[in-house]
Design an enzyme around this catalytic site. Structure first.
Site, PDB file in Angstrom:
ATOM      1  N   GLU A   1      50.209   0.074  49.823  1.00 55.35           N
ATOM      2  CA  GLU A   1      50.599   1.012  48.757  1.00 55.35           C
ATOM      3  C   GLU A   1      50.064   0.519  47.417  1.00 55.35           C
ATOM      4  OE1 GLU A   1      54.836   1.774  48.587  1.00 55.35           O
ATOM      5  OE2 GLU A   1      54.581   3.295  47.023  1.00 55.35           O
TER       6      GLU A   1
ATOM      7  N   ASN B   1      56.696  11.498  51.543  1.00 51.42           N
ATOM      8  CA  ASN B   1      57.330  10.218  51.864  1.00 51.42           C
ATOM      9  C   ASN B   1      58.752  10.224  51.333  1.00 51.42           C
ATOM     10  OD1 ASN B   1      57.331   7.120  52.295  1.00 51.42           O
ATOM     11  ND2 ASN B   1      57.870   7.332  50.148  1.00 51.42           N
ATOM     12  N   GLU B   2      59.691   9.849  52.181  1.00 54.94           N
ATOM     13  CA  GLU B   2      61.106   9.775  51.785  1.00 54.94           C
ATOM     14  C   GLU B   2      61.508  10.941  50.881  1.00 54.94           C
ATOM     15  OE1 GLU B   2      62.188   5.793  50.482  1.00 54.94           O
ATOM     16  OE2 GLU B   2      61.614   4.948  52.411  1.00 54.94           O
TER      17      GLU B   2
ATOM     18  N   TYR C   1      64.402  -1.114  56.638  1.00 55.10           N
ATOM     19  CA  TYR C   1      64.142  -2.467  56.122  1.00 55.10           C
ATOM     20  C   TYR C   1      65.292  -3.396  56.484  1.00 55.10           C
ATOM     21  CZ  TYR C   1      60.245  -0.722  53.355  1.00 55.10           C
ATOM     22  OH  TYR C   1      59.039  -0.181  52.971  1.00 55.10           O
TER      23      TYR C   1
ATOM     24  N   GLU D   1      57.489   2.479  57.885  1.00 55.79           N
ATOM     25  CA  GLU D   1      57.864   1.401  56.952  1.00 55.79           C
ATOM     26  C   GLU D   1      58.928   0.557  57.641  1.00 55.79           C
ATOM     27  OE1 GLU D   1      58.735   2.319  52.848  1.00 55.79           O
ATOM     28  OE2 GLU D   1      57.210   3.899  52.821  1.00 55.79           O
TER      29      GLU D   1
ATOM     30  N   GLN E   1      54.592  -4.787  53.568  1.00 51.21           N
ATOM     31  CA  GLN E   1      53.292  -4.159  53.413  1.00 51.21           C
ATOM     32  C   GLN E   1      52.204  -5.193  53.669  1.00 51.21           C
ATOM     33  OE1 GLN E   1      52.866  -1.789  49.878  1.00 51.21           O
ATOM     34  NE2 GLN E   1      54.823  -0.755  50.162  1.00 51.21           N
TER      35      GLN E   1
HETATM   36  O1  AHR Z   1      57.678  -0.199  50.617  1.00 48.58           O
HETATM   37  C1  AHR Z   1      58.274  -0.058  49.381  1.00 48.58           C
HETATM   38  C2  AHR Z   1      58.957   1.304  49.208  1.00 48.58           C
HETATM   39  O2  AHR Z   1      60.032   1.400  50.067  1.00 48.58           O
HETATM   40  C3  AHR Z   1      58.121   2.515  49.534  1.00 48.58           C
HETATM   41  O3  AHR Z   1      57.304   2.896  48.481  1.00 48.58           O
HETATM   42  C4  AHR Z   1      59.158   3.553  49.793  1.00 48.58           C
HETATM   43  O4  AHR Z   1      58.714   4.547  50.682  1.00 48.58           O
HETATM   44  C5  AHR Z   1      60.315   2.746  50.370  1.00 48.58           C
HETATM   45  O5  AHR Z   1      61.520   3.117  49.825  1.00 48.58           O
END
Ligand code: AHR
Length: 530
Positions: free
Chosen positions: A63, A210-211, A277, A334, A383
């Protein structure tokens, strides 16, 4: 006196040891107990091959955030750092060793404010924008579509583009895809040629935002479902290129979002995404440190990592209801660990160190994706460079490979292979009131017939003695590598870049049809059976 000691027979030694142990303080006795290896049994069902592990499960995500793109992979043609058309040679060489199958770009949250025309044409004419999501820094647009595609070709990966639904238009979707993939004589295809690329690129995956529930526009599932249908309509197939449309999932455990999307837009999508995450504390305001942690945080981090299995299982159950043929791929685009930024580091850049704990977390996640490979068609760790759970960290002309990089390198043997079921019987790894499995495994057979096992020992205190049986194959030899370190929070630094790196694995014995494996505590082992 010395003579007396030497003449003691082994029984006396044992009694003396027991006596000393009983007399020792409790802490020492606990230590003596905790260093005993634990025993486990593993059955590898090579006689029951399952489905293909899509190699895109080993995908990456880059990103426009912190130093992922700029510094991390793009230094520009005039940089003293050796580069190919502006892209770092050292990074390309390291990534090529991973066989990276696919890279997601340009975001993340950044994708929903990115306008693709900003990133084409002469670089000195490209607009300077503010990157409002990530630190408000200037986005020079030096790295745009051509540079990204060039990078993908250099490392041999496919592109996965995330389109802007947040403040972009269906017209931009239509035109970007035509610009990239049309071989016609259209004005857009000719603009691409004018900008230096004669032949169209192949773009197989395109994400519709995205999201959208958060940084992508704070939408409700019903509203996004309609936008997905509308924007997706303008993603077209040109010149033999077929694009798969990926819809955005909701917050990690929002199964209702999945239900709504599958119900209202399931027929229009080929992929559906999940983001999850691992935060050691589970608290976004105080996530926990990347390097300063003890066993409590180790245990919690791995417990939260294991949640991926439950999330995928539950989203899959909803998808199965609407799509029993598993036509729509679950795309975990992600995932990874997310810690508090190190003190003194730019908080908006999401730079974090990467320890042995991250290697263990990566290995668990990859095993989980493989287990669900009939539904999980792609995953992209967040990432690639200098951001979150990165493969590579850079400091000007220096780079280092993280423990997570080494897991991806060891696991590449599973890419495109056939999943082989495994049955593990092992004690739990307990800490306080909490229990998690002490071992985590996955196996596959590749096109050449080679059987690979990846097995993780989550326990930081005990080695594991694993009695292994392979059904449907008799192994004569075992080769492989182990990734471990003396301490849980071992890291690689620019001064000591090889503290955590794979070593040959030799702790096995073949006894008849059983293979006895001894796995060090806190380790990742990948083996090949011949
Ligand atoms: O990876 C960092 C961020 O986490 C991304 O930009 C977003 O999609 C997520 O919330």
């Amino acid at each position: 006196m010395r003579g007396v000691w030497i003449s003691l027979n082994s029984r006396c030694w044992l009694s003396l040891f027991v006596f000393a142990l009983m007399a020792a303080p409790l802490s020492l006795r606990v230590l003596a107990q905790t260093t005993e290896p634990f025993k486990a049994d593993l059955v590898i069902r090579a006689d029951q091959p399952q489905f293909t592990i899509n190699r895109n499960i080993y995908g990456q995500f880059a990103e426009h955030l912190g130093r992922d793109i700029y510094d991390g992979l793009w230094v520009g043609e005039n940089s003293p750092i050796p580069n190919t058309r502006g892209i770092r040679n050292d990074v390309v060489a390291a990534l090529k060793r991973l066989n990276v199958p696919i890279v997601r770009w340009p975001g993340g949250c950044f994708a929903d404010e990115y306008h693709w025309r900003d990133g084409i044409g002469p670089r000195d004419k490209r607009p300077q924008r503010l990157n409002t999501w990530w630190g408000g820094v200037i986005e020079t647009n030096a790295f745009g579509t051509h540079e990204f595609m060039d990078f993908c070709e250099l490392i041999g990966a496919e592109p996965y583009i995330a389109g802007n639904v947040g403040n972009g238009t269906p017209q931009e979707f239509l035109e970007w895809v035509e610009y990239m993939t049309s071989d016609s004589d259209s004005t857009l295809a000719n603009l691409r040629r004018q900008n230096g690329r004669e032949k169209p690129w192949k773009v197989k995956y395109f994400a519709v935002g995205n999201e959208p529930w958060g940084c992508g526009g704070n939408m409700r599932a019903e509203y996004y479902a309609d936008l997905f249908r509308r924007y997706g309509t303008f993603i077209k197939s040109y010149s033999g290129n077929t694009v798969q449309r990926v819809a955005s999932g909701g917050p990690p455990s929002d199964y209702n979002w999945t239900e709504t999307l599958m119900n209202l837009a399931g027929r229009q999508m080929q992929g559906y995404s999940l983001h999850y995450y691992t935060l050691p504390t589970g608290n976004w305001d105080k996530k926990g440190s990347a390097t300063e942690f003890g066993e409590a945080e180790w245990h919690k981090t791995l417990e939260r990592t294991l949640r991926m299995d439950e999330l995928i299982g539950k989203h899959t159950a909803v998808m199965d209801k609407h799509d029993p043929q598993k036509r729509v791929g679950l795309i975990v685009d992600e995932w990874g660990t997310w810690y508090d930024a190190a003190p003194g580091k730019d908080q908006g850049a999401l730079y974090q160190q990467n320890s042995l704990r991250d290697a263990i977390a990566a290995a668990i996640n990859l095993n989980i994706f493989q287990k669900h490979a009939d539904r999980v068609q792609m995953a992209n760790i967040a990432q690639m460079i200098n951001v979150l759970q990165a493969m590579i960290l850079t400091d000007k002309e220096k780079i280092l490979l993280t423990p997570t990089y080494h897991v991806f390198e060891m696991y590449k043997v599973h890419q495109g292979a056939t999943l082989i079921p495994t049955e593990l019987t092992a004690p739990d790894y307990k800490f306080g009131q909490d229990s998690i499995p002490s071992l985590h495994a996955s196996a596959s057979r590749d096109a050449a017939g080679r059987l690979h096992l990846s097995i993780v020992n989550l326990d930081p205190n005990h080695a594991a003695q694993v009695t292994t049986k392979i059904m449907g194959m008799s192994a004569k030899n075992v080769t492989g590598r182990v990734l471990t370190a003396p301490v849980m929070n071992a890291i690689n630094t620019f001064d000591k870049p090889e503290t955590v790196k794979p070593a040959p694995f030799t702790s096995f014995k073949i006894e008849g049809d059983q293979i006895m494996l001894t796995l060090p505590s806190k380790s990742v082992v990948v083996l090949e059976f011949q």
